[in-house]
Motif scaffolding. Structure first.
Motif, mmCIF file in Angstrom:
data_model
loop_
_atom_site.group_PDB
_atom_site.id
_atom_site.type_symbol
_atom_site.label_atom_id
_atom_site.label_comp_id
_atom_site.label_asym_id
_atom_site.label_seq_id
_atom_site.Cartn_x
_atom_site.Cartn_y
_atom_site.Cartn_z
ATOM 1 N N THR A 8 0.808 -1.222 0.000
ATOM 2 C CA THR A 8 0.000 0.000 0.000
ATOM 3 C C THR A 8 0.840 1.270 0.000
ATOM 4 O O THR A 8 0.304 2.361 0.201
ATOM 5 C CB THR A 8 -0.938 0.017 1.231
ATOM 6 O OG1 THR A 8 -0.135 -0.048 2.416
ATOM 7 C CG2 THR A 8 -1.899 -1.151 1.198
ATOM 8 N N GLY A 36 -1.394 -1.940 -6.319
ATOM 9 C CA GLY A 36 -1.414 -0.778 -5.449
ATOM 10 C C GLY A 36 -1.625 0.517 -6.207
ATOM 11 O O GLY A 36 -2.501 0.623 -7.056
ATOM 12 N N GLU A 49 -5.931 -3.302 -7.920
ATOM 13 C CA GLU A 49 -5.239 -2.301 -7.102
ATOM 14 C C GLU A 49 -5.096 -2.760 -5.658
ATOM 15 O O GLU A 49 -4.001 -2.865 -5.132
ATOM 16 C CB GLU A 49 -5.980 -0.967 -7.168
ATOM 17 C CG GLU A 49 -5.880 -0.304 -8.520
ATOM 18 C CD GLU A 49 -6.665 0.996 -8.590
ATOM 19 O OE1 GLU A 49 -7.484 1.277 -7.677
ATOM 20 O OE2 GLU A 49 -6.475 1.734 -9.564
ATOM 21 N N PHE A 50 -6.214 -2.970 -4.979
ATOM 22 C CA PHE A 50 -6.222 -3.326 -3.563
ATOM 23 C C PHE A 50 -7.308 -4.358 -3.303
ATOM 24 O O PHE A 50 -8.243 -4.488 -4.090
ATOM 25 C CB PHE A 50 -6.484 -2.089 -2.688
ATOM 26 C CG PHE A 50 -5.430 -1.024 -2.833
ATOM 27 C CD1 PHE A 50 -4.214 -1.135 -2.195
ATOM 28 C CD2 PHE A 50 -5.662 0.085 -3.640
ATOM 29 C CE1 PHE A 50 -3.237 -0.157 -2.346
ATOM 30 C CE2 PHE A 50 -4.698 1.071 -3.789
ATOM 31 C CZ PHE A 50 -3.483 0.946 -3.147
#
Length: 159
Positions: A8, A36, A49-50
């Protein structure tokens, strides 16, 4: 499946993600990347991404590739999977300093985690054959504690 995670941290880690994407077609396993804050979206790998949790990816993976964050210790202790670490480097504007490089080298010596300092060493052959599971031995756990104490003491001196 090979799972790649960059964590992150707010800086991009395009160097790693782009390299994995470039070699992906030569790798026997499917590759999934947690990218991330990196804006580059791979074309030869699945990516996101996450996620609320990376645990399902860790459990399914035959191999994990990760940035050199302290969370690697938890991974090594609880997942018992082959792990390769690629530290973010200051010269590529991936972090403020090179503490991840220092940490990766230290972990490689003390646990057997494979540390990749030159991205060209992260080859399809390595990803197709790497199976070493890192172990934190009791005596090395004490050395890791000393490492963190020294690191935090050094940080405190600079403030």
């Amino acid at each position: 499946m090979i799972f790649v995670t960059v964590g992150t941290h707010p800086e991009s880690f395009e160097r790693l993600i782009r390299h994995i994407d470039e070699i992906a077609l030569q790798v026997k396993e499917k590759i999934i990347i947690q990218r991330g804050f990196t804006t580059y979206v791979p074309v030869n790998c699945e990516s996101f991404e996450f996620a609320d949790s990376l645990e399902p990816y860790f459990k399914k993976a035959k191999l994990v590739i990760s940035q050199s964050a302290t969370s690697l210790l938890e991974f090594v202790l609880f997942n018992k999977k082959p792990l390769i670490t690629v530290p973010r480097q200051k010269k590529y504007h991936e972090h403020l300093n090179d503490h991840q490089v220092e940490f990766a080298v230290f972990l490689e010596k003390k646990t057997g985690i494979k540390a990749i300092l030159d991205i060209r060493d992260l080859t399809p052959e390595l990803l197709n054959t790497y199976k070493k599971i890192a172990v934190i031995k009791k005596q090395n756990l004490h050395k890791l504690q000393e490492y963190f104490k020294k690191t935090f003491d050094d940080i405190a001196k600079t403030r």
